[in-house]
Motif scaffolding. Structure first.
Motif, PDB file in Angstrom:
ATOM      1  N   PHE A  89       0.895  -1.160   0.000  1.00  8.93           N
ATOM      2  CA  PHE A  89       0.000   0.000   0.000  1.00  8.93           C
ATOM      3  C   PHE A  89       0.922   1.196   0.000  1.00  8.93           C
ATOM      4  O   PHE A  89       1.782   1.331   0.863  1.00  8.93           O
ATOM      5  N   TYR A  90       0.758   2.060  -0.977  1.00 14.16           N
ATOM      6  CA  TYR A  90       1.761   3.082  -1.254  1.00 14.16           C
ATOM      7  C   TYR A  90       1.647   4.355  -0.424  1.00 14.16           C
ATOM      8  O   TYR A  90       2.616   5.094  -0.330  1.00 14.16           O
ATOM      9  N   GLU A  91       0.500   4.631   0.165  1.00 10.51           N
ATOM     10  CA  GLU A  91       0.342   5.884   0.919  1.00 10.51           C
ATOM     11  C   GLU A  91       0.020   5.572   2.382  1.00 10.51           C
ATOM     12  O   GLU A  91      -0.878   4.787   2.672  1.00 10.51           O
ATOM     13  N   GLY A  92       0.766   6.216   3.257  1.00 10.51           N
ATOM     14  CA  GLY A  92       0.636   5.964   4.689  1.00 10.51           C
ATOM     15  C   GLY A  92      -0.757   6.188   5.255  1.00 10.51           C
ATOM     16  O   GLY A  92      -1.150   5.533   6.217  1.00 10.51           O
ATOM     17  N   ASN A  93      -1.522   7.111   4.668  1.00 13.32           N
ATOM     18  CA  ASN A  93      -2.868   7.359   5.193  1.00 13.32           C
ATOM     19  C   ASN A  93      -3.808   6.174   4.952  1.00 13.32           C
ATOM     20  O   ASN A  93      -4.912   6.148   5.482  1.00 13.32           O
ATOM     21  N   ASN A  94      -3.374   5.173   4.170  1.00 20.53           N
ATOM     22  CA  ASN A  94      -4.180   3.974   3.940  1.00 20.53           C
ATOM     23  C   ASN A  94      -3.718   2.778   4.759  1.00 20.53           C
ATOM     24  O   ASN A  94      -4.273   1.693   4.646  1.00 20.53           O
ATOM     25  N   TRP A  95      -2.712   2.964   5.586  1.00 19.51           N
ATOM     26  CA  TRP A  95      -2.189   1.882   6.422  1.00 19.51           C
ATOM     27  C   TRP A  95      -2.992   1.795   7.715  1.00 19.51           C
ATOM     28  O   TRP A  95      -3.553   2.785   8.192  1.00 19.51           O
TER      29      TRP A  95
END
Length: 177
Positions: free
Chosen positions: A94-100
């Protein structure tokens, strides 16, 4: 294509390329690289150069896109560790931290493992990570994967040594959920 409510995994289409390039290759030091094998170098490339390699991305069996509400969030992939095609390893990013930390990774890997066992004649699905990626280890454990190996202190990152971690699950252990 596999779907779990708003989350979908599916083959990569031409329409996904621009977004994938932005997430993966636009920057030299993207946030996701801190967790995905950060001990290996990563370089940005131009969109034009990325497009020259697009045949290796579009409609391949071994790399699919993860979408949430039709927005590209990441990729799942697999490769064979050996020529006999008995030792399959998978990966997820998952490339963007806000989706972790929202459970998307667990859900996406569950769909991916279902797909791999449904479509490929393998008896085991595995993943390799490093001891610094606690979230990946936790996701693998939630899915029922077992620790199969630990190679101590072979990954060097930010002045510290980490272990390489191998986890896996056998077909007969997998609960299709």
């Amino acid at each position: 294509m596999y779907k779990d409510r708003e989350l979908t995994i599916r083959p990569i289409k031409e329409k996904d390329l621009k977004r994938l390039w932005e997430l993966i290759y636009k920057e030299d030091k993207p946030e996701w690289k801190q967790w995905d094998a950060p001990y290996f170098s990563h370089k940005s490339i131009s969109y034009e150069r990325f497009l020259k390699e697009s045949d290796s991305w579009i409609d391949t069996k071994s790399r699919w896109v993860i979408c949430v509400d039709n927005d590209v969030y990441g990729t799942v992939s697999y490769y064979y560790e050996d020529e006999q095609k008995n030792w399959l390893e998978m990966g997820i990013i998952f490339y963007e931290g806000n989706n972790w930390g929202k459970g998307y990774g667990t859900r996406a890997l569950k769909l991916w493992i279902n797909h791999l066992f449904d479509q490929l004649p393998v008896v085991r699905v595995g993943l390799t990570t490093w001891s610094g990626n606690k979230r990946m280890i936790r996701v693998a454990e939630k899915l029922g994967m077992m620790m199969e190996g630990k190679i101590r202190k072979v990954r060097y990152y930010n002045g510290e040594y980490y272990d390489s971690i191998r986890m896996g699950i056998l077909r007969e252990e997998w609960n299709y959920k």
